[in-house]
Design an enzyme around this catalytic site. Structure first.
Site, PDB file in Angstrom:
ATOM      1  N   GLY A 171       0.829  -1.200   0.000  1.00 41.02           N
ATOM      2  CA  GLY A 171       0.000   0.000   0.000  1.00 41.02           C
ATOM      3  C   GLY A 171       0.862   1.248   0.000  1.00 41.02           C
ATOM      4  O   GLY A 171       1.994   1.257   0.493  1.00 41.02           O
ATOM      5  N   CYS A 172       0.327   2.314  -0.567  1.00 42.30           N
ATOM      6  CA  CYS A 172       1.080   3.563  -0.700  1.00 42.30           C
ATOM      7  C   CYS A 172       1.370   4.181   0.664  1.00 42.30           C
ATOM      8  O   CYS A 172       2.514   4.546   0.963  1.00 42.30           O
ATOM      9  CB  CYS A 172       0.332   4.532  -1.597  1.00 42.30           C
ATOM     10  SG  CYS A 172      -1.416   4.730  -1.200  1.00 42.30           S
TER      11      CYS A 172
END
EC number: 1.2.1.38
Lengths: 343, 343, 343, 343
Positions: C154-155
């Site tokens: 995930g970012c």
């Protein structure tokens, strides 16, 4: 004998200069460029002064001096400097045998009178004006390839000239009708110096026209479209965004044309010119399509009478409107693929 | 006998509807307005549904129904609904004796053919078209004051008509020349429904033209300026900002005029009309000057020949372009100061 | 034997997918990638569907089907698809002998319970969960190089884990103190589907927190920092910009440290890892430094007591936070320079 | 005897000053305010200098001079000036019998040492420090009503103090735990002077932290929450928007609480205080809810353990964070409804 692949860059602090640095650092056919700044501050490399370049490859940063550039062995120099500085530096560097790509307005006109009338300054470099190639490679690639001095065009002018030139050459523009160019630009085109009207709060959620009948890109457009001063109406607006110019251009056609005819005219004119992308008749490019690229995208809508044509011409003012086009010009001067480092 | 100061509002969920609610809640001459929503969801008051209204004063929120509005005692109803809904509701409410201010395009044309040709819908309300007043009070205050039905104009149309009308009436626009209107708008003018092209990422750092030769505000402009369809070129653009329209308008004058003459024309035309502000010759308004207001600001630059005139006309598309002008129309219908609640 | 340099990409329509296409098209070590879309609409090439790719080089666009991908000869497939789709496709492609880089959350956890508890879905792919490498190459390069399946992180999680991991391993974080991660993201991280809260007007001039104590990146952060659920406070905010995540991270140190000590810890930890750039003690990166790059920039300020540390960790959510990191993982799987195509 | 409803305003050029002018011009209980500018430039009225005020009602603009203010008959003066200027002007005006509302930091501390330590300047006005009321009417309405000198608080400080004060007074904050305040602000809070980092291009699409452990609003927060310097961690960030502050505040509770308990605490604390709006437990305000208003909106989320509380506190930095709160203070000094002119 100077090596044209050895590059010097003067003036990296502005937005065009920084974009130029980015493009040159990743250019596969060049030696590491050397950057010169009046105010080099003793820092020895680019990334020390501009931390966003860390990890992009190192490049030396040196105090600006014509003698230093001359003795460095550089063969080509980019001037990303104000026009007064370019006017002073370019002749000295040309006389030393370097080739010069100047991003300012100093050498964009063949006539010294034109320069003086629009820039309110003497044109001391008259000897070089006639020799400068106007740096739109889609129109003047031969001149650019052979030139010692290339005058990189204005950002607005590039967007307007590329859209109008095929129509002018076709003879389709109705006589005695106005050609209206309503250009809109992001804020990086206005330069990096802190100014009240460029404060974030002043431009955010704002849009304004400026420079009506007085913008310095006007004479470039007149010279390279052949329109008369009374025929062209050119306006400029600031938009609340960083990068990009969108010009909406209104032309009356005589005789009337069809959409496919107009599209065919543009496709033929720009055949083999990959940096100008023509859109299908009735479809229009947007700023986001060209941001962070070297493309100029051109689309149009023709009304049902075939007489009223609205063109949209978009580019990134730091790309095709400045640093990108400068590198494209370099590629022509070096005789390599014009897109090199521009994708 | 219905009390015109008792207000019903249908359709508060859109951007114009919310702005209208804000203006009506602080209006000093009205009873508390009642809001009607198809999807009232059982919430009984406005602030429960729209928390940003907490602390602005309470107002009832009721399920939409013509019978409910009729029996509420309201004398005036605002329709902030799509044109299909307005076309259906307005006749029923008018027949019940209410006065109607409609913010949609349903009643903006005297001719049913015009409506059908631009909106691609039958015009079932033909009986009412002739009676509707076009709601620009600077041009039609008498008709508005007496009207049972006011068609609140389009936002783009308001900005263009207010700028062109004095010139048209003066007879100064050169025959057979194009009048180019390059309009730029913020995103709230495009409505609130989620659409791919209105996603933040799609519009941020973007600018694009749309609706060329096809925008529905065109026939309003033609009707209220008297320009012919072949003379008017009207384009619309989306800007990365929320509120405001800036129209750049290009006119050729014959005979040539001076800046003071043009300024005097506008000042005389709009004397006693405080919501239209005329700028001094050569100075130009910006979007920020009119955001969150009900003003339409008009400025211009004339070239040295006195023949080429560029006008800038700015307004807030939710203010003078929609809800603000609707309240200004209400004030005329009530016979009170037109600026009431609009400063 | 499949060629890992033959690339298939599933799901190019989202923001991460488009960025991935851009990076792969210019990647010098790959065959031309083939793109698969459920809704390929009969268009045969990428630029026909996405006109912004014209001039970037052509690539085929085909209707999605596992059989088509299997028989295409591709050796590596990127899944830029929602987690439900990835969960379904990945096992089939793995069983056919392809290597998979999945940009969704489907394979990010070793424990099926964790997935189910945060995603509210069964984890049918449990057989593959244990085999997936978590794709942060600065932490797990060996696992990634050998993996058949890489779960691209995930970012938000990438920005937080890269900033905390050196401190966790040093043992400097005071026991029983909270670690607060206040993360701020641009709108492209929220996906491309039209949503009311992502309408331009809703996010422009706005900032809001969301997903408190409920964000799906939380378990990734817990697993790869080793913090306990009661110790970590992780919040996310939407900013009015397109690209970028800035995480402000608050840590209490015990024993107290000096700025140079903290800087040295980070420099040593990330030595030889060019995509993580450590800033000098007391200087802080900004979002603009990393936009349109694959860098994660980390800076910090330590208070005078040496106990309270504030870290700033920035990256581009489509670059190092998604597509860029996916390509970096590919480079490790191919055994080539990890920055290839990422500068 | 001076009339407190006769108002003088010094320093209208900044963003707070312009907002103050807007609020005072429409205030129903005041005489027309008189504006004083060091650089009045011979213009005699406000709208001549600031064209956006045309149509808002006229007001005189005069050259700044203490004697002129004294002899004007004004009873109350607003100082929208830098702290050095306020420090010099306020004592002279107070000695002449005027009441002063100062928007700068000059009189915000009872201790001269605190001022000197944070502002790096002598505190020549020590005689007045003890007498100044700190202008948050929700906390100090009695002192403000009686004060001759009101120190209008910092914008960040207002958002943080209003959110923390009920918790501090309740005794619910766990001892020896950090209170982290992560504040985010639009650019108008940084003032109007052109600065490189406030250039549109520098802030657009950017977010950055600044002033860590060094922001001048820190001592205000310490003094009015009673937190110790070692307990408070306060950070500030710039957002790409014009108006608004959103503070995310992280608190550990001991003993644990429920959402309804926390909500009840806040509702009781701010009962009868309409400018502070409390959101229901688990719902959060956004910047857009308070832009262009005088509200401070407070919402929160509590984790399932009841120990970790995240508060969101939002206000408009030019409204409740500056000019709006100044007018609210004036209303208390005049003994009229505190919302007057603020809706």
């Amino acid at each position: 004998m100077r090596d044209p692949r050895q590059i010097a860059v003067v003036g990296v602090t502005g937005y065009s200069g920084l974009e130029l640095a980015r493009l040159l650092l990743r250019h596969p056919s060049l030696e590491t460029p050397v950057f010169y700044l009046r105010d080099a501050n003793g820092t020895a490399c680019l990334a020390e002064r501009f931390p966003q370049f860390r990890g992009w490859g190192e490049a030396p940063l040196r105090p600006l001096g014509v003698a230093a550039i001359r003795s460095s062995g550089a063969g080509t120099v980019f001037l990303a400097t104000p026009h007064e500085v370019s006017a002073e530096l370019a002749p000295q560097l040309l006389n030393a045998g370097l080739r010069v790509i100047d991003l300012s307005g100093a050498f964009r006109f063949h006539s010294a009178e034109t320069f003086t009338s629009w820039y309110k300054l003497p044109a001391p470099h008259a000897a070089w004006l006639g020799e400068a190639a106007y740096g739109i490679p889609e129109l003047y690639s031969k001149e650019i390839a052979a030139a010692r001095l290339v005058a990189n065009p204005g950002c607005y002018a590039t967007s307007v000239i590329l859209a109008l030139r095929p129509l002018v050459e076709s003879g389709w523009i109705a006589r005695n009708t106005s050609v209206v160019c309503d250009s809109k630009s992001g804020a990086s085109g206005a330069g990096k110096d802190p100014r009240r009207d460029l404060h974030f709060v002043e431009l955010d959620e704002n849009c304004k026209a400026y420079g009506l009948f007085a913008h310095r890109h006007t004479p470039e457009i007149l010279e390279h479209t052949g329109l008369s001063e009374s025929q062209l109406v050119f306006s400029t607006h600031l938009l609340p965004l960083a990068r990009g110019i969108l010009s909406t251009i209104y032309v009356t056609l005589d005789p009337p044309q069809t959409g496919p005819d107009v599209e065919a005219l543009f496709r033929k004119f720009y055949a083999g010119r990959p940096m100008v992308r023509i859109w299908r008749a009735g479809t229009l490019p947007e700023l986001q399509h060209v941001a962070h690229t070297n493309f100029c995208d051109i689309g149009f809508v023709l009304d049902s009478s075939g007489r009223r044509l609205v063109l949209i011409s978009c580019l990134d003012n730091l790309g095709k409107g400045a640093a990108g086009q400068a590198v494209q010009n370099l590629n022509h001067m070096l005789g390599i693929e014009e897109q090199t480092s521009l994708q």
